[in-house]
Design an enzyme around this catalytic site. Sequence first.
Site, short mmCIF file in Angstrom:
data_model
loop_
_atom_site.label_atom_id
_atom_site.label_comp_id
_atom_site.label_asym_id
_atom_site.label_seq_id
_atom_site.Cartn_x
_atom_site.Cartn_y
_atom_site.Cartn_z
N LYS A 13 0.06 4.26 0.03
CA LYS A 13 -0.51 5.40 0.75
C LYS A 13 -0.24 6.68 -0.06
O LYS A 13 -0.45 6.67 -1.27
CB LYS A 13 0.03 5.46 2.17
CG LYS A 13 -0.16 4.11 2.90
CD LYS A 13 0.13 4.15 4.35
CE LYS A 13 -0.13 2.78 4.97
NZ LYS A 13 0.04 2.75 6.41
N GLU B 247 -6.65 4.25 8.13
CA GLU B 247 -6.40 5.68 7.88
C GLU B 247 -7.64 6.35 7.30
O GLU B 247 -7.89 7.52 7.55
CB GLU B 247 -5.17 5.85 6.99
CG GLU B 247 -3.90 5.59 7.80
CD GLU B 247 -2.74 5.01 7.03
OE1 GLU B 247 -2.76 5.03 5.79
OE2 GLU B 247 -1.81 4.50 7.69
N GLU C 34 -5.24 -5.27 10.47
CA GLU C 34 -4.18 -4.29 10.68
C GLU C 34 -4.45 -3.53 11.98
O GLU C 34 -5.22 -2.55 11.98
CB GLU C 34 -4.13 -3.30 9.52
CG GLU C 34 -3.86 -3.93 8.17
CD GLU C 34 -3.33 -2.90 7.18
OE1 GLU C 34 -2.18 -3.06 6.75
OE2 GLU C 34 -4.04 -1.93 6.86
N SER D 211 3.58 -2.64 10.46
CA SER D 211 5.03 -2.69 10.72
C SER D 211 5.68 -4.02 10.32
O SER D 211 6.59 -4.50 10.98
CB SER D 211 5.33 -2.36 12.18
OG SER D 211 4.95 -1.02 12.45
N ASN E 263 0.87 -1.18 0.00
CA ASN E 263 0.00 0.00 0.00
C ASN E 263 0.91 1.23 0.00
O ASN E 263 1.57 1.52 0.99
CB ASN E 263 -0.88 -0.05 1.26
CG ASN E 263 -1.76 1.17 1.40
OD1 ASN E 263 -1.79 2.04 0.54
ND2 ASN E 263 -2.50 1.23 2.50
N HIS F 268 -9.62 0.77 5.24
CA HIS F 268 -8.30 0.97 5.85
C HIS F 268 -8.42 1.91 7.05
O HIS F 268 -9.19 2.87 7.02
CB HIS F 268 -7.33 1.55 4.81
CG HIS F 268 -5.91 1.49 5.29
ND1 HIS F 268 -5.39 2.41 6.17
CD2 HIS F 268 -4.92 0.58 5.07
CE1 HIS F 268 -4.14 2.09 6.44
NE2 HIS F 268 -3.83 0.98 5.79
N GLY G 139 2.59 1.80 10.89
CA GLY G 139 3.55 2.89 10.76
C GLY G 139 4.28 3.25 12.05
O GLY G 139 4.91 4.31 12.13
#
Length: 236
Positions: free
Chosen positions: A9, A93, A160, A196, A7, A91, A166
């Site tokens: 991003k 985010e 996730e 990670s 991904n 996701h 991250g």
Amino acid sequence: MAIIASNFKTNHTRKSTATFIEELNSFLDEKSISSDVYVFPTATSLDEFNTVSNLTLGVQNAYATAKGSFTGEIGTEQLDEFGIKTILIGHSERRHILKESQEEITKKFNFYKELGYTIIYCIGEPLEVKEQGLEKTLEYLYEQFVGIDTNYENLILAYEPVWAIGTGVTATNNDIKAVHSAIKQKISKPLLYGGSVKVANVREICSIDGVDGTLIGTASWVVEDFKQIIENTKDL
Ligand code: 13P
């Protein structure tokens, strides 16, 4: 066969994405690697890439529409131009930073499901939920399946944990195993772990029972590293 997904991003330009895809494609071809590899570049970097059959380009997000007046969004008319039939939905985010609600996510899921897209559907709990233990964590995760057809044939799941994304803090093998086996008992779909994952730990993580592959951000953005990740998991 492991599923390995990158991904991007909000990283890479149109030019550097093209170089990345070209290099990755040659690597998969020359080494005859048969893992299922996915790359999710930024929407501005989509193009008509000529790739081996096990390398799929997807989109990180799109609106539940073919076209229309949705400023800043893209729909299937734009995706069709590049033959995109794969999308990330849910996701963390988008849930937490862009404030996408479960209702909006469900609407998007149903729209792309109707069109037969491969959907990588992401779920994950924030730290304060994780700290309340496995039972609460699973309760929270199951809420993220509300309205989602978990029997959809082109569905891949990605667990996730938000606190692992991250941060450099990977979930422990035991954490991953516990969550994955619980989800697997309810839903029999491929289940990726993300958060990670790095060159050094990808093999160990992908070898855990109930882990069918991985969805990687940071560690996948340098093509050499992503190739190494694929190399390290090619026989799993
Ligand atoms: P990192 O690999 O940077 O933790 O990100 C994981 C992720 O969010 C992939 O979708």
